[in-house]
Write an enzyme that holds these catalytic residues in place. Sequence first.
Site, mmCIF file in Angstrom:
data_model
loop_
_atom_site.group_PDB
_atom_site.id
_atom_site.type_symbol
_atom_site.label_atom_id
_atom_site.label_comp_id
_atom_site.label_asym_id
_atom_site.label_seq_id
_atom_site.Cartn_x
_atom_site.Cartn_y
_atom_site.Cartn_z
ATOM 1 N N GLU A 236 43.582 11.410 -12.038
ATOM 2 C CA GLU A 236 44.280 11.284 -10.759
ATOM 3 C C GLU A 236 43.295 11.371 -9.603
ATOM 4 O OE1 GLU A 236 48.405 12.924 -9.520
ATOM 5 O OE2 GLU A 236 46.932 14.352 -8.728
ATOM 6 N N ARG A 262 42.694 -12.064 20.784
ATOM 7 C CA ARG A 262 43.000 -11.441 22.079
ATOM 8 C C ARG A 262 41.778 -11.503 23.004
ATOM 9 N NH1 ARG A 262 46.295 -8.744 25.136
ATOM 10 N NH2 ARG A 262 45.652 -6.890 26.309
#
Length: 373
Positions: A236, A262
């Site tokens: 994990e 942008r």
Amino acid sequence: MTDARSLRDTDFTVWLAGLRSWAGKCIDGDSTWRQAASQGLLSLAAPESAGGTGAGYEAACLALEAFAEESGLSGMPFAMAAQMWACQEPLAEFSTPNQRERYLAPLLAGTAVGAFAATEYDSGSDLLSLRSRAARGLDGRWRLSGAKTFVTNGPVADIFLILARTTEGSALSGLTAFLVHRDAPGLHIGKEIDKAGLAGAHLGSLHLDDCVADDADVLGGPGGGFAVLMHAMRYERAFILAPALGLMSRALRRAVEHARARSQFGRPLSSYDTIRQRLVRMYLSLTSAREMLYATARKADGNTLDHGRSSLTKLHVSTEFNRFCQELPDVYGGYALLPETAAVALTADAVASRYYSGTSDMQMKIIAEGLGL
């Protein structure tokens, strides 16, 4: 996308491309979990002898990364990873044939959801100080008592892998792992825990009030809980953040697109060195995290993964994830507060990555001990 039954006979690259195509159209929900499982995602790391496809750990991490990147989902890939590494992995290693049929097979197929219940209110990273107890009753059956918290998948899980103390003394022999179905007498599932990050992942608590289990439900034998715990944590910690790589990759791609599109003061944002440097630092964090995780996955595939390397991977990837998110909002400026940029949500996910599967400080402790400190 390729069905799980034929995945063993399919080129993995082709399968992964199919996964990406499918994930780009999916939405959060139970049906998506089942569809992903039916097509092989959850079974990739499990060996064929345990009912999996045997593709390995690197393949499983690639799939989790791709699923998160293309879907944009945060919580579901994390929840799937939690099941894969903390439930399926120890089941594949320690289960009996009957346990594999009863517990592992439905997890791999996606017909059941699994949860690993170890953490308690007063024993976060210190899992060896667990207070939950299990003792045999007069009828010879086990009775579990205590409480668990921060259980990933807890509110929706069908199968729980629960750690409880069965003898006093050494933690090496005092813990036992139990496989418990949702409808087991004495198992009470608490309310879902609200959280700021990992949207879509269900987190909850359990209360064990003489919860009943049989010897057939003991994983790894009585007193074998420490081995089960260590095996689960080894995988994990190493791989729980594989989906984060996909989220980082998606966020970087969109940030680059924003910087190109942008303009400020008559120039695209991408022409300003401050913005370019932020994007390069984000790319560096992603690349560094990815190199570490996949090198670790190859160690696991070669059966040379140790706990120190797992902790080093968890620490490094979570650190780079947080560095990445320190840069991301300033690419957008005020637009970072808008949900469509996902900058704030991703930052919450990054903060959370420092704490689950053991805090960053705990990983430091394990690594230091490996250095002889």
